[in-house]
Write a protein that holds these residues in place. Structure first.
Motif: not given
Lengths: 300, 204
Positions: A54-55, A73, B40-41, A52, A57-58, A70, A17
């Motif tokens: 993170e991106d 998640a 957040g993203p 990523s 999955t969130n 969100d 990553e």
């Protein structure tokens, strides 16, 4: 037969990553300096940098767990994904209830890095793991006369806090024309980034149709039905003017409430530039022939 | 001393200006979070939505003040201007995020304003609030005269309904939250309507 479609990218492009972060900064820096465009196109596949973990999955739409990005998640962990089974019925030679393991039996899991374009005009790049839907359909035997494939998401009021309110006509349902379903780009994903599919992304098994708006890629599938009639599709039913049955990514046809000409790339931060949306989400060479002779401003 | 007296006493002693300072903290805080990954993203949409939501909440709060005085004798009138002006500031921030960070492209902005009803309604709401913000000072009240000024500021009723309708119209699917805001807006405006008091003939 797996491997009908060859990825432009290999898994080496995905890990680790830290490397993406560097590459992403590099690209962002180049764009900011006006040195190079960051418009992804098939010819410039090396610029297709996956988001990523993170991106991915969130920032999810999975209304069964709430309408906030969100919410999935936060709340999808309540979903029991083991054991899991899929009812495969309709015009198939071997109908029945298939356990997750039985579904996976004989399938070749591949890694595919696809663009993902939401109807809400944002996009990501996701490294999926999964197999071609065509392989599963061949395994269960599609009868002649079948023209469409219908899919259904799990409906579990005890585990899905979002279904308490009728945002949509639950359970969530989607459908594809049989030739779309058999297309080598159409995959059934069971993971991303080499990890089992996170619940918020549609665990344990979901559809991925990269040239269509994201809502067509139905999550947490419990039923697949082969049929000769255009199947019920939840968003299409909720608002046919805004969400067509086909819902192919098309920068030339606006959603009634917003333009589809450009997209916001997730992960770019507050000052990221919008990026032009590509016809069929960049998969025009692969899929345009499916719609030959169809007026794509009518068949939205 | 009743609770109402306590509140009114405290309200008399407290100045209104700290409302502006406290009220602007979320604006800066959210922007900072957006810059540092705390939203957040996809921070742009969150920022846009939050600023818009705060503006609507402040509009509703401003409209609660006079019924509160009428029905419970709690008098918070001196804070109403600050709440109204803050609401306008948040609407402006919401609009700026949409223009500069979200849509970005001038031709698309213009097209959106006339082609998308929910954006048209949002823009009209902003334009309706503009004269209200500009006349939210004692000089304007004197200049216009209290009666005219009050009539002008009844445009707040139009603004809050447009704002809530804008929220309902931009939602995907059938969602509860925006409908609750619309119900609150309609309810608060309905309290102002001078209903015809003549008895309604009963059927049967």
């Amino acid at each position: 037969m797996a491997g009908r479609w060859k990825n432009d990218l290999t898994y080496n492009d995905v890990t680790p990553e830290a490397v993406f972060l560097n590459r992403r900064q590099l690209i962002a820096g180049a764009a900011a300096a006006g040195v190079a465009g960051t418009i992804a196109s098939p010819a410039m596949a090396e610029e297709l940098v996956p988001n990523s973990f993170e991106d991915i999955t969130n920032y999810c739409n999975f209304y069964e767990f709430g309408t906030g990005k969100d919410d999935p998640a936060r709340y999808a962990s309540a979903l029991t994904t083991q054991p899991w089974s899929i009812e495969i019925d309709g015009m198939v030679d071997n109908p029945g209830t298939y356990s997750f393991e039985q579904v996976m039996d004989g399938m070749t899991v591949e890694e595919r890095i696809y663009r993902f374009r939401c109807v809400e005009a944002w996009s990501m790049v996701v490294p999926w793991n999964g197999f071609e839907l065509a392989d599963l359909l061949e395994k269960v035997g599609v009868q002649s006369g079948a023209k469409y494939v219908a899919f259904e998401t799990a409906y579990r009021p005890d585990e899905m806090r979002g279904v308490a309110f009728p945002v949509l006509d639950w359970p969530y349902r989607e459908g594809l024309r049989l030739d779309e379903a058999m297309h080598p780009l159409t995959m059934v994903a069971t993971g991303l980034y080499g990890k089992p599919m996170p619940n918020q992304n549609g665990a344990p098994i979901r559809l991925v149709v990269p040239w269509k708006y994201g809502f067509k890629s139905i999550k947490s599938i419990v039923r697949i039905t082969l049929t000769d009639e255009e199947p019920f599709a939840s968003w299409n039913q909720a608002n046919p003017r805004e969400y067509g049955f086909y819902s192919n990514v098309n920068p030339n046809v606006d959603h009634p409430r917003w333009s589809q000409a450009t997209e916001r790339v997730i992960g770019g931060g507050l000052f990221a530039k919008r990026q032009p949306t590509l016809m069929f989400n960049g998969y025009e060479d692969e899929v345009a022939s499916l719609y030959e002779g169809m007026d794509l401003t009518t068949f939205i | 001393m009743t609770l109402t007296d306590t509140i009114n006493g405290a309200a008399r002693r407290l100045p209104a200006w700290p409302i502006y300072i406290v009220g602007l903290i979320p604006a800066g805080g959210l922007f900072y979070l957006g810059l540092t990954g705390g939203l957040g993203p996809e921070p742009v949409k969150v920022l846009e939505h939050e600023y818009g939501l705060i503006a609507l909440q402040l509009l509703l709060a401003g409209l609660v003040i006079s019924p509160l005085r009428k029905y419970s004798k709690v008098n918070l009138l001196k804070f109403r201007r600050a709440i109204g002006v803050l609401s306008f500031i948040y609407v402006t921030l919401h609009l700026l995020v949409w223009l500069v960070l979200d849509v970005q492209i001038v031709s698309e902005i213009i097209k959106d304003i006339y082609k998308r009803p929910y954006i048209t309604i949002g823009m009209v709401g902003f334009l309706v609030m503009l004269p209200l913000a500009l006349t939210s000072n004692n000089w304007s009240v004197r200049k216009l005269g209290a009666a005219t000024w009050r009539r002008l500021h009844q445009l707040t009723y139009v603004a809050v309904i447009l704002g809530a309708a804008h929220f309902v119209m931009l939602s995907k699917g059938f969602q509860l939250e925006p409908l609750l805001y619309l119900a609150a807006a309609l309810g608060l405006v309905a309290l102002r309507v001078k209903w015809n008091r003549r008895p309604v003939p009963q059927n049967g």
